[in-house]
Design an enzyme around this catalytic site. Structure first.
Site, PDB file in Angstrom:
ATOM      1  N   ARG A   1     -40.419   0.982 -36.827  1.00 40.41           N
ATOM      2  CA  ARG A   1     -39.927   1.505 -35.561  1.00 40.41           C
ATOM      3  C   ARG A   1     -40.797   2.676 -35.101  1.00 40.41           C
ATOM      4  O   ARG A   1     -41.077   2.834 -33.906  1.00 40.41           O
ATOM      5  CB  ARG A   1     -38.465   1.933 -35.692  1.00 40.41           C
ATOM      6  CG  ARG A   1     -37.499   0.774 -35.845  1.00 40.41           C
ATOM      7  CD  ARG A   1     -36.134   1.231 -36.331  1.00 40.41           C
ATOM      8  NE  ARG A   1     -35.462   2.108 -35.377  1.00 40.41           N
ATOM      9  CZ  ARG A   1     -34.314   2.735 -35.637  1.00 40.41           C
ATOM     10  NH1 ARG A   1     -33.733   2.594 -36.824  1.00 40.41           N
ATOM     11  NH2 ARG A   1     -33.748   3.498 -34.721  1.00 40.41           N
TER      12      ARG A   1
ATOM     13  N   CYS B   1     -34.182  11.084 -35.835  1.00 41.32           N
ATOM     14  CA  CYS B   1     -33.994   9.686 -36.258  1.00 41.32           C
ATOM     15  C   CYS B   1     -33.672   8.874 -35.021  1.00 41.32           C
ATOM     16  O   CYS B   1     -34.189   9.155 -33.947  1.00 41.32           O
ATOM     17  CB  CYS B   1     -32.891   9.582 -37.325  1.00 41.32           C
ATOM     18  SG  CYS B   1     -31.272  10.128 -36.763  1.00 41.32           S
TER      19      CYS B   1
END
Length: 336
Positions: free
Chosen positions: A203, A287
């Protein structure tokens, strides 16, 4: 009641001694939690947005730690459009919201809160960070969570939770140094703060999609990839839950992330610049939505207590969801 951990006992005097340990092992918790009026166990379990599971329903049906109460990080949050214009989930609550929720759960400023989740270590560090950011220092994480408690032979409840008496929570103050905003992130310059991104490496580089399909993957400038699992002992047949690695190994992850021992020492020994102005370069943990960022943030606090030296840290509360939602944000791809 204080339940010391080995590394808390060895902590050097150059840091203030915590009122309670950051981590409590399942063995310590099973021996110390039951029937203690000054300790409250809080279930702060959270599941990823693409999960069909309901943490609240699981808590209500059990199993759970006897006498535990439910602190829903999505419900006890800043939901005001004027301060949370992107309507993001589980943003840090206001002091007023926190006070009301804590009192409703029978917590006072003197209560030792032990937060846990049902998967081991995932959302419990976010629970601890929330309490500490709002001025409640007496909070610990149950290392390994509910699975470790069960594995250690702790009793569990099922069915309707036990009733408890509400309290008046008359404390609470926001520690602004623990929280970073979008404006703080885009203002970072070269050789300034470093963002440690807890999402998966795929990601971060942009080769894997985000679990929120409307978001681009990739990463923000001045960031490096440190997936939160690097701080944890993974679940296995003989260890059926995730838990924190020893402090020495946590430090190795952080030292590697900042660029080696020399960079680590420079981070911990900051002084004034050539003009005499104060310099404070921080590690900012991020995150997908501010949840697992706190796994790394807590790891840094553990390392600080073990070494006896403060590690300058903060959490970017909005994290990647808030950053990538804004069309003006600069998104980088590939490895750093």
């Amino acid at each position: 009641m204080r339940l010391p951990t080995p590394f808390a006992r060895r902590m050097m005097s150059s840091l203030p001694k915590p009122s309670v340990p950051l981590l409590i092992s399942a063995k310590e918790a099973v021996a110390g939690l039951p029937n203690k009026r000054d300790i409250v166990a809080l279930d702060v379990t959270w599941h990823m947005p693409n999960s069909p599971r309901s943490a609240t329903k699981e808590f209500e049906s059990g199993p759970r730690i006897p006498g535990a109460r439910r602190f829903d990080l999505d419900e006890i949050a800043d939901r005001n459009p004027s301060t949370n214009p992107l309507t993001l989930h589980h943003m840090l609550p206001t002091v007023e919201t926190f006070r009301e929720a804590a009192g409703r759960l029978g917590i006072t400023p003197h209560t030792h809160v032990v937060v846990y989740d049902s998967s081991g270590i995932l959302s419990s560090p976010r629970g601890l960070w929330t309490f500490k950011a709002l001025g409640h220092d007496k909070v610990s994480v149950l290392d390994g969570g509910l699975p470790a408690w069960i594995d250690e032979g702790g009793d569990v409840e099922e069915g309707a939770p036990q009733p408890f008496k509400p309290a008046t929570y008359d404390g609470g103050v926001l520690n602004k140094d623990m929280v970073k905003s979008y404006e703080d992130i885009v203002a970072i310059k070269d050789d300034g703060d470093l963002v440690l991104d807890a999402r998966s490496h795929g990601r971060f580089t942009g080769v894997e999609p985000e679990p929120r399909p409307w978001l681009s993957s990739g990463h923000m400038p001045h960031s490096c990839s440190v997936p939160f699992g690097e701080f944890l002992i993974p679940s296995s047949e003989g260890h059926p839950y995730t838990s924190y690695k020893p402090p020495k190994e946590l430090k190795e992850v952080l030292v590697r992330a900042v660029g080696g021992e020399k960079a680590w020492e420079a981070l911990l020994n900051q002084g004034p610049d050539a003009a005499g102005a104060a310099v404070e370069r921080k590690l900012i943990f991020s995150c997908g939505s501010g949840m697992t960022a706190c796994v790394g943030w807590l790891a840094a606090q553990i390392v600080a207590q073990e070494d006896g030296r403060a590690v300058p840290t903060a959490v970017y509360d909005e994290s990647w969801t808030g950053y990538a939602t804004r069309p003006e944000s600069k998104i980088e791809m590939g490895d750093v």
